[in-house]
Design a protein around this motif. Structure first.
Motif, PDB file in Angstrom:
ATOM      1  N   PHE A  44      40.081  57.818  66.255  1.00  0.00           N
ATOM      2  CA  PHE A  44      40.095  58.447  67.573  1.00  0.00           C
ATOM      3  C   PHE A  44      39.970  57.437  68.699  1.00  0.00           C
ATOM      4  O   PHE A  44      39.940  57.819  69.864  1.00  0.00           O
ATOM      5  CB  PHE A  44      38.993  59.497  67.659  1.00  0.00           C
ATOM      6  CG  PHE A  44      39.098  60.523  66.578  1.00  0.00           C
ATOM      7  CD1 PHE A  44      40.088  61.479  66.621  1.00  0.00           C
ATOM      8  CD2 PHE A  44      38.249  60.487  65.491  1.00  0.00           C
ATOM      9  CE1 PHE A  44      40.218  62.416  65.608  1.00  0.00           C
ATOM     10  CE2 PHE A  44      38.363  61.414  64.474  1.00  0.00           C
ATOM     11  CZ  PHE A  44      39.356  62.374  64.528  1.00  0.00           C
TER      12      PHE A  44
ATOM     13  N   ALA B 187      22.890  58.206  69.941  1.00  0.00           N
ATOM     14  CA  ALA B 187      23.881  58.040  71.010  1.00  0.00           C
ATOM     15  C   ALA B 187      25.159  57.464  70.434  1.00  0.00           C
ATOM     16  O   ALA B 187      25.126  56.642  69.517  1.00  0.00           O
ATOM     17  CB  ALA B 187      23.337  57.120  72.101  1.00  0.00           C
ATOM     18  N   VAL B 188      26.265  57.918  70.974  1.00  0.00           N
ATOM     19  CA  VAL B 188      27.581  57.418  70.595  1.00  0.00           C
ATOM     20  C   VAL B 188      28.246  56.882  71.850  1.00  0.00           C
ATOM     21  O   VAL B 188      28.282  57.558  72.872  1.00  0.00           O
ATOM     22  CB  VAL B 188      28.452  58.536  69.982  1.00  0.00           C
ATOM     23  CG1 VAL B 188      29.829  58.013  69.615  1.00  0.00           C
ATOM     24  CG2 VAL B 188      27.769  59.142  68.755  1.00  0.00           C
TER      25      VAL B 188
ATOM     26  N   ILE C 148      37.590  55.575  69.906  1.00  0.00           N
ATOM     27  CA  ILE C 148      36.442  55.785  70.804  1.00  0.00           C
ATOM     28  C   ILE C 148      35.723  54.453  70.933  1.00  0.00           C
ATOM     29  O   ILE C 148      36.331  53.409  70.750  1.00  0.00           O
ATOM     30  CB  ILE C 148      35.554  56.927  70.252  1.00  0.00           C
ATOM     31  CG1 ILE C 148      36.425  58.160  69.969  1.00  0.00           C
ATOM     32  CG2 ILE C 148      34.459  57.301  71.227  1.00  0.00           C
ATOM     33  CD1 ILE C 148      35.684  59.362  69.465  1.00  0.00           C
TER      34      ILE C 148
ATOM     35  N   ASP D  16      19.189  50.430  56.420  1.00  0.00           N
ATOM     36  CA  ASP D  16      19.718  51.743  56.041  1.00  0.00           C
ATOM     37  C   ASP D  16      20.300  52.446  57.271  1.00  0.00           C
ATOM     38  O   ASP D  16      21.427  52.959  57.238  1.00  0.00           O
ATOM     39  CB  ASP D  16      18.561  52.558  55.442  1.00  0.00           C
ATOM     40  CG  ASP D  16      19.012  53.905  54.936  1.00  0.00           C
ATOM     41  OD1 ASP D  16      19.960  53.932  54.134  1.00  0.00           O
ATOM     42  OD2 ASP D  16      18.430  54.922  55.356  1.00  0.00           O
TER      43      ASP D  16
ATOM     44  N   GLU E  29      29.026  53.635  59.271  1.00  0.00           N
ATOM     45  CA  GLU E  29      29.862  54.738  58.775  1.00  0.00           C
ATOM     46  C   GLU E  29      30.386  55.591  59.921  1.00  0.00           C
ATOM     47  O   GLU E  29      31.519  56.064  59.896  1.00  0.00           O
ATOM     48  CB  GLU E  29      29.052  55.638  57.841  1.00  0.00           C
ATOM     49  CG  GLU E  29      28.850  55.105  56.450  1.00  0.00           C
ATOM     50  CD  GLU E  29      27.976  56.062  55.645  1.00  0.00           C
ATOM     51  OE1 GLU E  29      28.273  57.260  55.587  1.00  0.00           O
ATOM     52  OE2 GLU E  29      26.956  55.590  55.098  1.00  0.00           O
ATOM     53  N   VAL E  30      29.525  55.793  60.922  1.00  0.00           N
ATOM     54  CA  VAL E  30      29.957  56.617  62.058  1.00  0.00           C
ATOM     55  C   VAL E  30      31.070  55.910  62.830  1.00  0.00           C
ATOM     56  O   VAL E  30      32.094  56.517  63.163  1.00  0.00           O
ATOM     57  CB  VAL E  30      28.769  56.928  62.997  1.00  0.00           C
ATOM     58  CG1 VAL E  30      29.256  57.665  64.241  1.00  0.00           C
ATOM     59  CG2 VAL E  30      27.721  57.756  62.273  1.00  0.00           C
TER      60      VAL E  30
ATOM     61  N   GLY F  35      16.299  56.222  62.396  1.00  0.00           N
ATOM     62  CA  GLY F  35      16.180  56.791  61.053  1.00  0.00           C
ATOM     63  C   GLY F  35      17.565  57.116  60.529  1.00  0.00           C
ATOM     64  O   GLY F  35      18.437  56.253  60.468  1.00  0.00           O
ATOM     65  N   ARG F  36      17.778  58.372  60.173  1.00  0.00           N
ATOM     66  CA  ARG F  36      19.123  58.802  59.759  1.00  0.00           C
ATOM     67  C   ARG F  36      19.727  59.683  60.840  1.00  0.00           C
ATOM     68  O   ARG F  36      20.604  60.492  60.584  1.00  0.00           O
ATOM     69  CB  ARG F  36      19.050  59.608  58.453  1.00  0.00           C
ATOM     70  CG  ARG F  36      18.571  58.814  57.261  1.00  0.00           C
ATOM     71  CD  ARG F  36      19.615  57.880  56.694  1.00  0.00           C
ATOM     72  NE  ARG F  36      20.701  58.579  56.038  1.00  0.00           N
ATOM     73  CZ  ARG F  36      21.710  57.953  55.436  1.00  0.00           C
ATOM     74  NH1 ARG F  36      21.741  56.637  55.408  1.00  0.00           N
ATOM     75  NH2 ARG F  36      22.677  58.633  54.877  1.00  0.00           N
ATOM     76  N   ARG F  37      19.260  59.521  62.059  1.00  0.00           N
ATOM     77  CA  ARG F  37      19.752  60.377  63.126  1.00  0.00           C
ATOM     78  C   ARG F  37      20.507  59.553  64.158  1.00  0.00           C
ATOM     79  O   ARG F  37      20.011  58.539  64.642  1.00  0.00           O
ATOM     80  CB  ARG F  37      18.554  61.069  63.791  1.00  0.00           C
ATOM     81  CG  ARG F  37      18.968  62.040  64.861  1.00  0.00           C
ATOM     82  CD  ARG F  37      17.766  62.803  65.393  1.00  0.00           C
ATOM     83  NE  ARG F  37      18.233  63.678  66.452  1.00  0.00           N
ATOM     84  CZ  ARG F  37      17.625  63.831  67.618  1.00  0.00           C
ATOM     85  NH1 ARG F  37      16.507  63.194  67.867  1.00  0.00           N
ATOM     86  NH2 ARG F  37      18.121  64.644  68.524  1.00  0.00           N
ATOM     87  N   ILE F  38      21.707  60.001  64.494  1.00  0.00           N
ATOM     88  CA  ILE F  38      22.497  59.334  65.522  1.00  0.00           C
ATOM     89  C   ILE F  38      21.973  59.778  66.885  1.00  0.00           C
ATOM     90  O   ILE F  38      22.024  60.966  67.218  1.00  0.00           O
ATOM     91  CB  ILE F  38      23.986  59.707  65.384  1.00  0.00           C
ATOM     92  CG1 ILE F  38      24.529  59.282  64.022  1.00  0.00           C
ATOM     93  CG2 ILE F  38      24.807  59.083  66.517  1.00  0.00           C
ATOM     94  CD1 ILE F  38      24.569  57.785  63.787  1.00  0.00           C
TER      95      ILE F  38
ATOM     96  N   ALA G 180      34.173  56.364  60.947  1.00  0.00           N
ATOM     97  CA  ALA G 180      34.735  57.727  61.028  1.00  0.00           C
ATOM     98  C   ALA G 180      35.402  57.961  62.378  1.00  0.00           C
ATOM     99  O   ALA G 180      36.347  58.739  62.494  1.00  0.00           O
ATOM    100  CB  ALA G 180      33.633  58.760  60.799  1.00  0.00           C
ATOM    101  N   LEU G 181      34.903  57.286  63.401  1.00  0.00           N
ATOM    102  CA  LEU G 181      35.461  57.474  64.745  1.00  0.00           C
ATOM    103  C   LEU G 181      36.709  56.628  64.951  1.00  0.00           C
ATOM    104  O   LEU G 181      37.421  56.813  65.938  1.00  0.00           O
ATOM    105  CB  LEU G 181      34.413  57.126  65.805  1.00  0.00           C
ATOM    106  CG  LEU G 181      33.250  58.115  65.915  1.00  0.00           C
ATOM    107  CD1 LEU G 181      32.231  57.616  66.930  1.00  0.00           C
ATOM    108  CD2 LEU G 181      33.754  59.491  66.339  1.00  0.00           C
TER     109      LEU G 181
ATOM    110  N   PHE H  31      24.310  53.445  58.165  1.00  0.00           N
ATOM    111  CA  PHE H  31      24.671  54.796  58.596  1.00  0.00           C
ATOM    112  C   PHE H  31      25.490  54.716  59.894  1.00  0.00           C
ATOM    113  O   PHE H  31      26.524  55.376  60.038  1.00  0.00           O
ATOM    114  CB  PHE H  31      23.388  55.612  58.800  1.00  0.00           C
ATOM    115  CG  PHE H  31      23.623  57.073  59.048  1.00  0.00           C
ATOM    116  CD1 PHE H  31      24.285  57.851  58.114  1.00  0.00           C
ATOM    117  CD2 PHE H  31      23.162  57.673  60.208  1.00  0.00           C
ATOM    118  CE1 PHE H  31      24.486  59.214  58.344  1.00  0.00           C
ATOM    119  CE2 PHE H  31      23.367  59.027  60.440  1.00  0.00           C
ATOM    120  CZ  PHE H  31      24.023  59.791  59.497  1.00  0.00           C
TER     121      PHE H  31
END
Lengths: 277, 277
Positions: free
Chosen positions: A166, A181-182, A168, A151, A158-159, A176-179, A162-163, A155
């Motif tokens: 750009f 680091a990018v 990147i 899961d 998807e990020v 979990g459902r928290r990003i 979405a990037l 997620f």
């Protein structure tokens, strides 16, 4: 198809590609780039060293050696423009090169690719010559991801998607459902070191063996150039960062030594999984 | 409207909000959070210390002091769930709290806000009490951004917008049309330190005084909670990272001491600009 020209950056990929081509009965000619390619490895093949930016010499060498198809493979960090060794053959390309440097890596590489094509060369992806370097779908090692890891990995995908517009990086770390680091200019290794440090100093609060590194190509990128990669060091750093595992887009991420990678993952208790797009 | 309850995290914002409310003729009661709020500052006001997570006590204190309107302001890093001092009053909220922690900061704070409202409190944004903390539109200091800086800043705004649905950070660093860094769990300061280091070691190749820090709220976030902020340290670190300036979404980013910020920007040669949304 003639001799395959291999423009070689750093790391193991150029040699893997050269060996795959030879195995398929094709001749190769290597063009190692000063400052990036590893001398010991390329010396075993017919080769000629080139300076980055010296497109005039590069295309001359390719032509003299009968290379119409060219692979550009291995690590090449973005050079400082002032360090480019622009030769007579590339002087008229200079305004274009300066424009190329204004955008992200993808923009830069796509432009390089286009220049090759305009000069009559065909740019081929490393994975087209050596399909084994593409990470396959499914669980690769001994450790299974939990449902929540998959899961988290979706997620992260998807990020990255979405990037995409750009230009990147091609990696994120999800807990979990928290990003957490990018990845951008720092690259995957430094992003993982950051997660390790943020966890050590309590800024990221997650139980041990949780969180997933996700790598995937940017949607719409030219897959002949710069597919994201993982290596043994990726797994080691992911383990140091306390992650549960590594998820990559199957068929969209390359690995030069997948056996080593799986072995290290098994030893450190991490899963590796190739995800559907 | 009764007494304004101010739940105080770290930094200067809680005091700025308290002073603004007093100046408007309103009584205040401060609820400094152990481990975050600064004792010296809150001691001057009527107050009672609270533990993070002790919602039962928190709502009792608010009620006893006639606070129906509540502001939640100042730095509060995500606590480790095991460190929450859950009291009897919040025990039945626990399953919900655990769920809140699965997502990003925005998800967490929005959920906290909802719990307040269900218990009869009205959550008010710090900027509604102290509108002066919102960074205004236009160039704030002595240094003007160049056209290319504004272009870079708009590009950065687009990235923050695209990341909105994923509840990631609220900051990016852009050089030209290239995204150099994306903020996630590490926060703005560490992102700027990273850019400084990447520049020092040659991984980011940009002329000095180029690149822009862009901060903007996530689209769709509850603006009563956790608007992005800048402070004097932001400007100092942006200067150390060799950036040309700082661009924020006007009316969407808060600053506790804008005069100090502008002074430091003027001294270090950076621009500060408030952008339209």
């Amino acid at each position: 198809m003639g001799t395959l020209g291999i423009i070689c950056g750093g790391g193991a990929f150029p040699i893997v590609v050269a060996e795959a081509a030879l195995k398929a009965g094709r001749k190769v000619f290597l063009l190692p780039i000063y400052g990036f390619a590893e001398a010991a490895a390329v010396e075993r093949y017919p080769h000629e060293w080139i300076h980055i930016g010296a497109f005039g010499k590069l295309s001359g060498v390719l032509r003299r050696n009968g290379c119409r198809q060219v692979v550009f493979v291995g690590t090449v960090l973005r050079p400082r423009i002032s360090r480019l060794r622009v030769d007579w053959g590339s002087l008229k390309l200079l305004p274009r090169v300066l424009g190329m440097f204004r955008g992200g890596d993808d923009h830069l590489l796509t432009s390089v690719g286009r220049i090759f094509e305009e000069h009559g060369f065909e740019l081929v992806g490393a994975h087209q010559i050596a399909p084994d370097i593409l990470v396959p779908p499914g669980v690769l090692g001994a450790h299974q991801p939990r449902e929540e890891d998959i899961d988290a990995a979706h997620f992260g995908q998807e990020v990255v998607r979405a990037l995409g517009p750009f230009d990147i990086g091609q990696g994120v770390v999800v807990g979990g459902r928290r990003i957490l680091a990018v990845e951008a200019a720092e690259g995957t290794d430094l992003m993982l070191e950051r997660c390790r440090d943020l966890r050590a100093n309590g800024r990221i609060k997650l139980g041990h063996k949780s969180g997933v590194l996700v790598k995937a190509p940017k949607p719409g990128q030219d897959r002949r150039l710069d597919l994201p990669s993982i290596g043994p060091r990726t797994i080691e750093l992911a383990a140091e960062a306390g992650l549960a595992g590594v998820a990559v887009e199957a068929g969209g991420v390359i690995a030069a030594n997948i056996e080593d990678i799986v072995r290290i993952a098994d030893e450190t208790g991490l899963f590796i999984v190739g995800l559907d797009r």
